[in-house]
Design a protein around this motif. Structure first.
Motif, PDB file in Angstrom:
ATOM      1  N   LEU A   1      27.548  69.825  57.176  1.00 62.41           N
ATOM      2  CA  LEU A   1      26.183  70.231  57.511  1.00 62.41           C
ATOM      3  C   LEU A   1      26.146  70.936  58.867  1.00 62.41           C
ATOM      4  N   LEU A   2      26.820  70.370  59.847  1.00 64.34           N
ATOM      5  CA  LEU A   2      26.879  70.990  61.172  1.00 64.34           C
ATOM      6  C   LEU A   2      27.636  72.314  61.125  1.00 64.34           C
ATOM      7  N   LEU A   3      28.703  72.362  60.335  1.00 62.84           N
ATOM      8  CA  LEU A   3      29.496  73.589  60.227  1.00 62.84           C
ATOM      9  C   LEU A   3      28.684  74.717  59.609  1.00 62.84           C
ATOM     10  N   ILE A   4      27.925  74.424  58.560  1.00 64.46           N
ATOM     11  CA  ILE A   4      27.109  75.447  57.917  1.00 64.46           C
ATOM     12  C   ILE A   4      25.985  75.901  58.840  1.00 64.46           C
ATOM     13  N   ALA A   5      25.368  74.946  59.555  1.00 66.04           N
ATOM     14  CA  ALA A   5      24.325  75.312  60.515  1.00 66.04           C
ATOM     15  C   ALA A   5      24.891  76.223  61.598  1.00 66.04           C
ATOM     16  N   ARG A   6      26.091  75.906  62.056  1.00 62.69           N
ATOM     17  CA  ARG A   6      26.722  76.773  63.048  1.00 62.69           C
ATOM     18  C   ARG A   6      27.004  78.152  62.472  1.00 62.69           C
ATOM     19  N   SER A   7      27.448  78.215  61.224  1.00 62.61           N
ATOM     20  CA  SER A   7      27.765  79.502  60.598  1.00 62.61           C
ATOM     21  C   SER A   7      26.540  80.400  60.495  1.00 62.61           C
ATOM     22  N   ALA A   8      25.358  79.794  60.400  1.00 58.29           N
ATOM     23  CA  ALA A   8      24.131  80.579  60.310  1.00 58.29           C
ATOM     24  C   ALA A   8      23.798  81.274  61.625  1.00 58.29           C
ATOM     25  N   LEU A   9      24.425  80.841  62.729  1.00 53.17           N
ATOM     26  CA  LEU A   9      24.099  81.387  64.048  1.00 53.17           C
ATOM     27  C   LEU A   9      25.278  82.043  64.755  1.00 53.17           C
ATOM     28  N   SER A  10      26.484  81.552  64.508  1.00 53.89           N
ATOM     29  CA  SER A  10      27.614  81.899  65.367  1.00 53.89           C
ATOM     30  C   SER A  10      28.053  83.347  65.274  1.00 53.89           C
ATOM     31  N   GLN A  11      27.764  84.023  64.160  1.00 51.80           N
ATOM     32  CA  GLN A  11      28.264  85.382  63.969  1.00 51.80           C
ATOM     33  C   GLN A  11      27.219  86.465  64.231  1.00 51.80           C
TER      34      GLN A  11
END
Length: 415
Positions: free
Chosen positions: A312-322
């Protein structure tokens, strides 16, 4: 009309080539640690070879960027394709640590989910020269969307060696070597795409002159900041992140590939959102205020008690990190004179390889000591410092399209 058709052809071919390379990078970044561990190497040795891939890519990108005027861009791209094909074949044939390290340094393998290869400065310069200022960020977003979606599909291919091993009754290492041979074939396919590019001009600077002059100060300052971000990112390049997932949650390559498929799709959507957000709030603001929360989420991932919480944290990060990827590329091209763009793209993108080169080895060493996820915390901390420094140094330096919307005229240092 002819010029428009030529520009359209260039953009289409760049997107096709980006997709082919992204597909290869998508599965290679996940299978690289699997292959090396299968050869009997430790996590630290995996980190060393990953470091070698980044170090070599950075050095080669810098060399090409600084000498881009000696050959036409198409010639450089075709040479890079030949090197990509040779890298895949050599990696499939080698088995020992030192030969693999040499191949990693001189070749084009990419352990990251993003593009850190020698192709990057050349394609960015071509893309920026082909589109108007007010359409530049949108095209960079499209370029990265293609890369992210196809890399996500490539990640799904990480489970193919397991399928091949069962269907063809071959051992796992042989199936993995076939994937590196496929990497070579994709390099040849990229060459066919690049061959159709028009005989594009060389850079406008003469031979023997410094490629960076007007934008030298700005490019070097950005390069220093990108170095810090890249150093942090090196702790969590996709190969090392996958290795952490293997160790922490005992995931298979197929399961890990599925995870990165979904995070890649989420990142692809974020690229499109980045183009829209930057149009309203500016490139620098978009880069910083989407990257900061993603770094905080990265720090939280090791504290997740179970795999679902970590995902869940990884997907949330993926929505912002790039979101900073297309905006960063567009920003560098926007504040650089056209004749210096290839050199600026190289000088500012090379840190994503050179400065990141030390981090995978450190991450591998950390993983030999503990599976907690210290590399993720180190990465997040570095990236937060980078975000703050970037904002306070460049918040007043705007690209031409933002200056046109603003009543104030912001000067660009070094130009």
């Amino acid at each position: 009309m002819a010029a428009l058709q030529t520009n359209g052809s260039v953009l289409t071919r760049l997107l096709w080539a980006r997709g082919l390379r992204a597909f290869a990078d998508g599965y290679v970044s996940l299978l690289l640690p699997v292959y090396l561990i299968g050869l009997g190497m430790s996590a630290f040795e995996v980190g060393i070879i990953t470091t070698g891939t980044l170090l070599g890519s950075g050095a080669l990108s810098l060399l090409v960027g600084l000498h881009a005027g000696r050959l036409r861009f198409r010639s450089w791209l075709l040479l890079a394709c030949a090197l990509m094909a040779a890298t895949g074949i050599a990696f499939a044939l080698a088995s020992d640590f030192w030969p693999l390290l040499v191949i990693a340094v001189v070749g084009t393998l990419n352990p990251s989910s993003g593009d850190v290869s020698v192709f990057l400065p050349l394609e960015h310069a071509l893309l920026a020269d082909t589109v108007e200022d007010n359409r530049r960020t949108g095209f960079f977003a499209r370029y990265n969307v293609v890369g992210s979606i196809v890399a996500a599909l490539g990640a799904l291919m990480a489970g193919l060696p397991q399928v091949l091993s069962a269907l063809l009754h071959v051992d796992g290492l042989t199936a993995l070597r076939c994937m590196f041979l496929l990497y070579a074939v994709l390099g040849m396919a990229c060459a066919l795409v690049y061959r159709g590019l028009p005989a594009l001009r060389k850079t406008e600077e003469g031979r023997g002159k410094a490629p960076l002059r007007k934008s030298k100060r700005t490019a070097y300052t950005l390069a220093a900041l990108f170095s810090l971000d890249a150093f942090g990112g090196g702790f969590v390049v996709q190969s090392m992140f996958a290795l952490w997932l293997f160790d922490r949650f005992q995931l298979s390559p197929m399961a890990t590939g599925t995870i990165f498929f979904w995070t890649g799709l989420v990142s692809a959507v974020s690229y499109l959102a980045a183009a829209w957000i930057s149009g309203r709030f500016g490139l620098v603001n978009t880069m910083v205020f989407t990257h900061l929360p993603s770094s905080l989420l990265l720090i939280l991932i090791p504290f997740a008690p179970t795999l679902p919480w970590a995902l869940l944290l990884l997907i949330a990060r993926s929505a912002l990190s790039q979101m900073d990827v297309p905006t960063r590329s567009s920003y560098v091209m926007a504040i650089t004179p056209p004749e210096e763009r290839a050199a600026a793209a190289s000088v500012t993108s090379v840190p994503r390889s050179l400065a990141a080169a030390a981090s995978p080895a450190l991450a591998g060493y950390m993983l030999t000591l503990s599976t907690f996820g210290w590399p993720l915390i180190a990465a997040g901390a570095c990236k937060i410092v980078y975000d703050l420094l970037l904002y306070f140094r460049f918040r007043h330096i705007r690209p031409p399209e933002e200056q046109a919307r603003s009543p104030r005229n912001h000067l660009i240092p070094g130009r």
